[in-house]
Each structure stands twice: as structure tokens, then as C-alpha cells.
Scaffold this active site. Structure first.
Site, mmCIF file in Angstrom:
data_model
loop_
_atom_site.group_PDB
_atom_site.id
_atom_site.type_symbol
_atom_site.label_atom_id
_atom_site.label_comp_id
_atom_site.label_asym_id
_atom_site.label_seq_id
_atom_site.Cartn_x
_atom_site.Cartn_y
_atom_site.Cartn_z
ATOM 1 N N GLU A 14 0.838 -1.211 0.000
ATOM 2 C CA GLU A 14 0.000 0.000 0.000
ATOM 3 C C GLU A 14 0.872 1.258 0.000
ATOM 4 O O GLU A 14 1.851 1.341 0.751
ATOM 5 C CB GLU A 14 -0.909 -0.025 1.231
ATOM 6 C CG GLU A 14 -2.337 0.305 0.933
ATOM 7 C CD GLU A 14 -3.013 -0.646 -0.048
ATOM 8 O OE1 GLU A 14 -3.121 -0.291 -1.238
ATOM 9 O OE2 GLU A 14 -3.427 -1.740 0.378
ATOM 10 N N HIS A 15 0.504 2.195 -0.863
ATOM 11 C CA HIS A 15 1.233 3.461 -1.018
ATOM 12 C C HIS A 15 2.672 3.227 -1.466
ATOM 13 O O HIS A 15 3.556 4.035 -1.189
ATOM 14 C CB HIS A 15 1.173 4.302 0.265
ATOM 15 C CG HIS A 15 -0.197 4.883 0.512
ATOM 16 N ND1 HIS A 15 -0.523 6.180 0.213
ATOM 17 C CD2 HIS A 15 -1.332 4.315 0.993
ATOM 18 C CE1 HIS A 15 -1.794 6.401 0.521
ATOM 19 N NE2 HIS A 15 -2.312 5.279 0.988
ATOM 20 N N ASP A 25 3.068 2.242 -4.852
ATOM 21 C CA ASP A 25 3.087 2.410 -6.324
ATOM 22 C C ASP A 25 3.708 3.740 -6.739
ATOM 23 O O ASP A 25 4.584 3.783 -7.601
ATOM 24 C CB ASP A 25 1.699 2.176 -6.964
ATOM 25 C CG ASP A 25 0.591 3.113 -6.529
ATOM 26 O OD1 ASP A 25 0.768 3.883 -5.557
ATOM 27 O OD2 ASP A 25 -0.490 3.074 -7.175
ATOM 28 N N SER A 67 -11.594 0.787 -6.440
ATOM 29 C CA SER A 67 -11.191 1.314 -7.751
ATOM 30 C C SER A 67 -12.289 1.307 -8.800
ATOM 31 O O SER A 67 -12.067 0.918 -9.949
ATOM 32 C CB SER A 67 -9.969 0.556 -8.281
ATOM 33 O OG SER A 67 -8.882 0.792 -7.457
ATOM 34 N N SER A 68 -13.464 1.775 -8.406
ATOM 35 C CA SER A 68 -14.519 1.895 -9.417
ATOM 36 C C SER A 68 -14.109 2.908 -10.487
ATOM 37 O O SER A 68 -14.418 2.718 -11.671
ATOM 38 C CB SER A 68 -15.842 2.296 -8.768
ATOM 39 O OG SER A 68 -15.700 3.503 -8.060
ATOM 40 N N ASP A 87 -3.942 0.815 -9.695
ATOM 41 C CA ASP A 87 -5.353 0.455 -9.917
ATOM 42 C C ASP A 87 -5.634 0.231 -11.404
ATOM 43 O O ASP A 87 -6.340 -0.704 -11.790
ATOM 44 C CB ASP A 87 -6.278 1.575 -9.400
ATOM 45 C CG ASP A 87 -5.992 1.937 -7.958
ATOM 46 O OD1 ASP A 87 -5.347 1.139 -7.253
ATOM 47 O OD2 ASP A 87 -6.401 3.035 -7.534
HETATM 48 C C1 GLA Z 1 -5.206 4.545 -4.144
HETATM 49 C C2 GLA Z 1 -4.433 4.987 -5.378
HETATM 50 C C3 GLA Z 1 -3.381 3.955 -5.771
HETATM 51 C C4 GLA Z 1 -2.508 3.586 -4.582
HETATM 52 C C5 GLA Z 1 -3.369 3.246 -3.362
HETATM 53 C C6 GLA Z 1 -2.552 3.017 -2.122
HETATM 54 O O1 GLA Z 1 -5.947 3.401 -4.443
HETATM 55 O O2 GLA Z 1 -5.322 5.170 -6.452
HETATM 56 O O3 GLA Z 1 -2.601 4.444 -6.845
HETATM 57 O O4 GLA Z 1 -1.589 4.603 -4.299
HETATM 58 O O5 GLA Z 1 -4.300 4.277 -3.083
HETATM 59 O O6 GLA Z 1 -1.798 1.869 -2.235
#
Ligand code: GLA
Length: 387
Positions: A36-37, A39, A130-131, A177
Site C-alpha cells: 500500500e502506497h 506504487d 477502484s470503481s 489500480d
Molecule cells: C489509491 C491509489 C493507488 C494507490 C493506493 C494506495 O488506491 O489510487 O494508486 O496509491 O491508493 O496503495
């Protein structure tokens, strides 16, 4: 794939445009198993696409007009020409996601033609699944079916979708996403190197279920907190003299991290340790070692809670309830950007009902709701459903 969703989208097309669509495309939402965080720090993530998606029924046009109907938004139609500048609309946010992709594809010099489309979807909105990426990737995938679009590979479709969200919609998201929505592989999670953009499918072992549990915590301040985290990570990378935190390893962090203020140090420590956990979790999942996967997911959650400070107490509580049932037999953590939304559990199938029971009995959102629970299949990425 949901036949009702497809027929609902076709019907919306027919009633809006009075003709049958020529094709139907889909792009899925996603759940991130770990990473998480990382990317936007050029690091690693391990998401899978889920069997909830955006569907578009479409008919290419001979002229330069784009007409879009949103079946889930009361049938409103957005109409514009490819020959005029594409502007943002303040009165229909959903329309901007489509406009942004169309404009991005034009900016890339791709040979677009006009298009009629009807859009519908079943990815829960505002849940951190991620809709929006599934919508932008679906639009890209649709235009990729036109002649002369060979350059629009799945990865390029994902990047175009991401850039449209960054530049047009104004969301500072990374690339995870959109890449998983465009490139997902059925029955697999995908290890993504968010810098080199290499991907590697990792099979979800037989008999393992992926559960998504919605905390129903309203996600406040998400954008501003997300942007603050990005800035803190960039500041930390500058301190180490590297392009991104991907380039910092635990030894470098220990040796030279002392020069950072306490908060920035903790942010960096989350990213550096999370990158390492993703690679270990990939091995654990590939070898069916759910106990190890579970330990890594627990460490990831603790790191998000204590170092990155993106969880909230009800989400921590939901994770605890699930962990109490799962014990050493699987893993659970918050998933997505944070500050509410969903948690993900990777568990043997026989634990699905016990987890469900415990959560329905013991968890209540701040507003009193029970958790909504989805048991997902790892789905394929965006594609043509019927032609
Ligand atoms: C959101 C962002 C992604 C990613 C996540 C955290 O979903 O759209 O790009 O940074 O947060 O992992």
C-alpha cells in the site's frame, strides 16, 4: 461475469440510442492483497482484479461525435465532438472520467472515431475498490478495439487511464489500480513493479478465498491526506538523494534515516518495509504458505496504522475481529488508500462462514451499519465481452 449487468447495459444503450450496440467491453475493480502506497514510490504491489466491473455497450460512429449515457446516473447523456477542445464539466463528475480518457487518447495522437456508449457497473463506489479506474480503463479498452490502435496495449491503456485521472479529473493516484484493471489474470494476483511496469501473475492457490469486508466508514479528507503522504515520501527520497523510496533499502534507512524528522522517518519506514513485504508475500502466496502470508499482512496493517497512519479505529477493529477467527491460517489487512473503505482477508474456504458470522455479530460502523462482505474471484483484466 454478470449477465444481468451486461443485459442492463445493452438495454440502456438501446433505449438511449435506438439501435443495438456492436460490442460490449468490461474492466474490473481491484483489491490489493499487499503493497500500500508503494506504487507512487516506484515500488511493488500485489493486487488482483475482482469480479465486479464497469461494462460499456458501444457502437462506433462514422462521424466525430461522442455520446455517452450513464445507466446508473438516471440515463443522463453527455455529448461532444472530437473536433472541439474537450473541457471538464462541473455538473457531472462521472462524465469527466470518460472525457479525460478520450482527451488523453487524442493527445497521444491515436486515430479516434466517434462513439456511442452506455455505461453501467457493479463495483461498489467509495469503497476503495477502484470503481473509477475500472471506468477509465474500460473506456480505454473500448477505443483500443478501433482500427489503428495497436499502440494501445493493456499497459498503455492503463497509463492513459491513470494520466487522465491525474490531469483531467485531478486525482493524484499512482498506477496500480489501472494496471491491475487492464492486465489482471483470472485466478491470479499480479506482482507489479510499478517502476519498470513488469508484471508477474501469481496463482491464488486452490481452496483459498479472497474476502473483502467494507467498514462503512465514510472516507473523509482522503485526497488531502493522500497528497500529504506523497509529499512526505518525496521529501524522504530527496533526503536520501534517490529518485524514489523504492531505491532505499532497510540498511540505508537505518544508517541515514536519523536525519529525518520523526514523522517523515515513519512514512519512509512504511514504504521501505512494505516493498520488502510484497516480495516476500509473493513467494508465500505462490507456495501456498498462508501462515507466512498472514504474518506479512499483519505487519503491513500495523505499518499502515502506526507508521503511515492511514487506518482509522473502526477499520483496525474490523481487522482484529477477522484476525481473531483466522489465527495462523490466513491473513487480513486494510486495503486501498486508507481512512475507511475495505479490508481484505486471504483465507481457506472453510473459514469464510465463520469470518462472516463473527463480523456480522461483532462489528458495527460508526453509523451503526454492519459490514458488507464480498467473497471474490480473482478475475481477468479488461477485455471485449461480446462482439
Ligand atoms: C489509491 C491509489 C493507488 C494507490 C493506493 C494506495 O488506491 O489510487 O494508486 O496509491 O491508493 O496503495
Amino acid at each position: 461475469m454478470s449477465e444481468t449487468l451486461i443485459s442492463r447495459t445493452r438495454a440502456a444503450f438501446e433505449s438511449a440510442f435506438g439501435a443495438a450496440p456492436a460490442l460490449v467491453v468490461q474492466a474490473p475493480g481491484r483489491v490489493n492483497l499487499i503493497g500500500e502506497h508503494t506504487d507512487y514510490n516506484g515500488g511493488f504491489v500485489l493486487p488482483c482484479a475482482i469480479d465486479y466491473r464497469t461494462v460499456i455497450a458501444a457502437l462506433p460512429r462514422a462521424d466525430r461525435l461522442v455520446r455517452v449515457v450513464a445507466a446508473d446516473y438516471g440515463g443522463a447523456i453527455d455529448e461532444y465532438s472530437l473536433d472541439a477542445p474537450i473541457e471538464r464539466r462541473d455538473d457531472a463528475m462521472w462524465a469527466n472520467y470518460v472525457r479525460g480518457v478520450v482527451r488523453e487518447l487524442q493527445r497521444r495522437g491515436l486515430p479516434l472515431t466517434g462513439m456511442d456508449m452506455a455505461i453501467s457497473g457493479d463495483v461498489p463506489q467509495g469503497a476503495g475498490l477502484s470503481s473509477s479506474a475500472s471506468l477509465t480503463v474500460a473506456v480505454g479498452r473500448l477505443f483500443a478495439t478501433l482500427p489503428g490502435m495497436d499502440a494501445l496495449t493493456p499497459i498503455e491503456t492503463a497509463l492513459a487511464a491513470q494520466h487522465s485521472e491525474n490531469d483531467f479529473v485531478g486525482t493524484q493516484c499512482g498506477n496500480m489500480d489501472q494496471i491491475i484493471s487492464a492486465c489482471g489474470v483470472e485466478g491470479h494476483a499480479l506482482l507489479i513493479d510499478c517502476r519498470s511496469l513488469e508484471t508477474r501473475p501469481v496463482e491464488i492457490p486452490a481452496g483459498v478465498a479472497i474476502m473483502i469486508l467494507h467498514s462503512h466508514v465514510k472516507r473523509g479528507l482522503v485526497d488531502s491526506e493522500y497528497n500529504t503522504r506523497r509529499q512526505q515520501c518525496e521529501a524522504a527520497a530527496r533526503h536520501f538523494g534517490v529518485p524514489a523510496l523504492r531505491d532505499v533499502d532497510p540498511a540505508m534507512l537505518a544508517e541515514r534515516g536519523a536525519g529525518l524528522d520523526e514523522v517523515t522517518f515513519k512514512r519512509a519506514r512504511h514504504v521501505v518495509t512494505e516493498d520488502a513485504r510484497v516480495l516476500q508475500a509473493t513467494q508465500a502466496l505462490a507456495s501456498g504458505d498462508l501462515a507466512r502470508m498472514g504474518r506479512l499482512m499483519a505487519e503491513s496493517h500495523a505499518s499502515m496504522r502506526d507508521d503511515f497512519e492511514i487506518t482509522v479505529p473502526p477499520v483496525d477493529r474490523l481487522v482484529e475481529i477477522v484476525a481473531g477467527v483466522v489465527q495462523e491460517r490466513g491473513g487480513v489487512r486494510m486495503t486501498g488508500g486508507g481512512f475507511g473503505g475495505c479490508i481484505v482477508a486471504v483465507v481457506p474456504e472453510d473459514l469464510v462462514e465463520p469470518v462472516r458470522e463473527a463480523v456480522l455479530r461483532d462489528y458495527r460502523a460508526p453509523g451503526g451499519e454492519q459490514s458488507t462482505i464480498y467473497v471474490c474471484r480473482a478475475a481477468a483484466g479488461a477485455g471485449v465481452v461480446s462482439q
